[in-house]
Write an enzyme that holds these catalytic residues in place. Structure first.
Site, PDB file in Angstrom:
ATOM      1  N   TYR A  73      15.771  -4.649  20.271  1.00 46.55           N
ATOM      2  CA  TYR A  73      14.744  -3.868  19.581  1.00 46.55           C
ATOM      3  C   TYR A  73      15.035  -3.885  18.091  1.00 46.55           C
ATOM      4  CZ  TYR A  73      11.786   0.118  18.237  1.00 46.55           C
ATOM      5  OH  TYR A  73      10.849   0.920  17.651  1.00 46.55           O
ATOM      6  N   ASP A 124      20.867  -7.195  12.870  1.00 49.35           N
ATOM      7  CA  ASP A 124      20.289  -5.858  12.822  1.00 49.35           C
ATOM      8  C   ASP A 124      21.400  -4.887  13.208  1.00 49.35           C
ATOM      9  OD1 ASP A 124      19.022  -3.478  13.111  1.00 49.35           O
ATOM     10  OD2 ASP A 124      17.351  -4.241  14.310  1.00 49.35           O
ATOM     11  N   LYS A 184      19.924   4.839  10.026  1.00 42.67           N
ATOM     12  CA  LYS A 184      20.623   5.947  10.670  1.00 42.67           C
ATOM     13  C   LYS A 184      21.878   6.460   9.968  1.00 42.67           C
ATOM     14  CE  LYS A 184      18.910   4.010  14.956  1.00 42.67           C
ATOM     15  NZ  LYS A 184      18.372   4.656  16.106  1.00 42.67           N
TER      16      LYS A 184
HETATM   17  N1  PMP Z   1      16.862  -1.778  14.918  1.00 38.98           N
HETATM   18  C1  PMP Z   1      17.651  -1.279  15.881  1.00 38.98           C
HETATM   19  C2  PMP Z   1      18.789  -2.090  16.395  1.00 38.98           C
HETATM   20  C3  PMP Z   1      17.405   0.000  16.372  1.00 38.98           C
HETATM   21  O1  PMP Z   1      18.191   0.498  17.341  1.00 38.98           O
HETATM   22  C4  PMP Z   1      16.335   0.747  15.846  1.00 38.98           C
HETATM   23  C5  PMP Z   1      16.012   2.143  16.331  1.00 38.98           C
HETATM   24  N2  PMP Z   1      16.667   2.608  17.407  1.00 38.98           N
HETATM   25  C6  PMP Z   1      15.549   0.167  14.847  1.00 38.98           C
HETATM   26  C7  PMP Z   1      15.843  -1.087  14.399  1.00 38.98           C
HETATM   27  C8  PMP Z   1      14.412   0.917  14.241  1.00 38.98           C
HETATM   28  O2  PMP Z   1      14.876   1.969  13.457  1.00 38.98           O
HETATM   29  P1  PMP Z   1      13.949   3.220  13.127  1.00 38.98           P
HETATM   30  O3  PMP Z   1      13.729   3.926  14.415  1.00 38.98           O
HETATM   31  O4  PMP Z   1      14.753   4.001  12.142  1.00 38.98           O
HETATM   32  O5  PMP Z   1      12.699   2.690  12.541  1.00 38.98           O
END
Ligand code: PMP
Length: 427
Positions: free
Chosen positions: A142, A237, A265
């Site tokens: 994701y 990511d 985060k």
């Molecule tokens: N990349 C990864 C690996 C994530 O786990 C997440 C959210 N859990 C995101 C991108 C998206 O981040 P956000 O919810 O802050 O938009």
């Protein structure tokens, strides 16, 4: 009716599903989401006064626990000077300097407001810098909800992407190619079939949105080699792994560097923040120095920067937290395995650093197809058994359990006791 039930009922009238992010609605596990009023350390309190040991931790950022006094103080101190200016502040420079000092290979940083934005921008930069359109991602990884990243199920490894959500056009999805995590051959096939057209391979260095799936030996290095051979950029990511697996994130932990890295985060300490980062040569392609446009009214917000900086300063002052978290996570993993075995429950527990995930399946989980074999009804039973015993887990099988540096021995003992009782009940 409990207070959470009342709030949920009101919420459902004015918020789709009663929530602002789908997993929070508890649809995968049933029951009513708990509305949280307060967090302190490793514990959270809901609207009915019930206390839980929290293993969601806002999905990662609360690595030092809730309401850390130094972070709250940094926020208060900053807040009284004004909340936002839309002009640069020294805190943004300090934050970028801090990140550059901690992260391998990172020379420049651009702050944004979420992980989604970070990935969307990094992908645009990769396309702009290479002059190529296609992106390879992995099924089950994701990367936020930008159109090009909402491509997953339904397409085979070698076919072109099909949108995973209504509202994503075929056009937005057609340049997203799907490979299989921990399967280098699937990446190689795509790179060869699309020679000269792939801008980047994007990967979660530990896949933490299909539960927790660590990279097998050689996988990340293999991606690095394949990207170099085909002139594609490698994007990590690190929205989950950044500052969590190690102070320098997955790049430091695995010793394999990416070209661009996205964060979220943890660098906000709980405030809405994301960032993308890389070498000077790549990052200077971004506006105003380069032709790749990206902007943000609230980007680098001073209160968010103050919270995040305070958190990163604590992390660098206390490198021992990584060993503490790893020890706690493996303690939980080992006890889960032992309880599952004792009660004859088919379970695989994947754990790396402070991330772990139990899957209700007999076969080891090293990719999306294997993760999907988990019996999600059993996960729901496990989740609810834990919740009623005061343990707050991710309300979905395909998420990580986040251990913080402030989960105490007593928290851990209560957690494994609750798991023992729950699994005994499920047997
Ligand atoms: N990349 C990864 C690996 C994530 O786990 C997440 C959210 N859990 C995101 C991108 C998206 O981040 P956000 O919810 O802050 O938009």
């Amino acid at each position: 009716m409990t207070n959470s039930e009342k709030l949920f009922e009101r919420g459902c009238r004015v918020l789709p599903g009663g929530v602002n992010s789908p997993v929070r609605a508890f649809r995968a596990v049933g029951g009513t989401p708990r509305f949280i009023v307060k967090g302190l350390g490793s514990h959270i309190l809901d609207a009915d006064g019930l206390e839980y040991i929290d293993y969601v931790g806002s999905w990662g950022p609360m690595i030092l626990g809730h309401s850390h006094p130094d972070i709250l103080k940094a926020v208060y101190d900053r807040m009284v000077c004004g909340l936002s200016f839309g002009a640069p502040t020294g805190l943004e420079v300090e934050m970028a300097e801090k990140m550059v000092s901690m992260l391998p290979g990172v020379e420049m940083v651009r702050m944004v407001n979420s992980g989604t934005e970070a990935v969307m921008s990094a992908v645009r930069l990769a396309r702009g810098a290479t002059g190529r359109d296609k992106i390879i991602k992995f099924e089950g990884c994701y990367h936020g909800h930008s159109d090009a990243m909402l491509v997953g199920a339904g397409s085979g490894a070698l076919t072109q992407g099909e949108p995973d959500s209504k509202g994503v056009t075929k056009g937005a999805a057609q340049d997203t190619l799907m490979a299989q995590y921990n399967d280098l051959a699937s990446v190689e096939r795509l790179l060869e079939a699309n020679d000269g057209a792939v801008a980047a391979v994007i990967v979660e260095p530990v896949a933490a949105n299909m539960g927790v799936v660590p990279p097998e030996d050689g996988f990340l290095q293999g991606l690095r080699t394949l990207c170099d051979r085909h002139g594609a950029l490698l994007i990590y990511d690190e929205v989950i792994t950044g500052f969590r697996l190690a102070a320098g994130g997955a790049q430091e932990y695995f010793g394999v560097q990416a070209d661009l890295v996205t964060y979220g985060k943890i660098i906000g300490g709980g405030m809405p923040v994301g960032a993308y980062a890389g070498s000077r040569a790549l990052m200077e392609q971004v506006a105003p120095t380069g032709p790749v446009y990206q902007a943000g009214t609230l980007s680098g917000n001073p209160v968010a920067m103050a919270a995040g900086l305070a958190q990163l300063n604590i992390i660098t002052d206390h490198p021992e937290i990584y060993t503490v978290m790893e020890t706690s996570a493996s303690y939980i993993a080992n006890h889960l395995r032992a309880s599952a075995e004792k009660h004859g429950i088919a379970m695989q527990v994947n754990q790396i650093g402070s991330l772990l995930c139990p899957y209700f399946t007999e076969t080891p989980v090293n990719c999306y197809a294997a993760a999907k074999k988990s019996d999600t009804k059993r996960y729901a039973a496990y989740f609810n058994g834990m919740l009623k015993r005061g343990i707050y887990l991710a309300p979905s099988q395909f998420e990580a359990m986040f251990v913080s540096s402030v989960h105490t021995q007593n928290d851990l003992a209560c957690t494994v006791q609750a798991a023992e009782e729950t699994l005994s009940e499920m047997a």
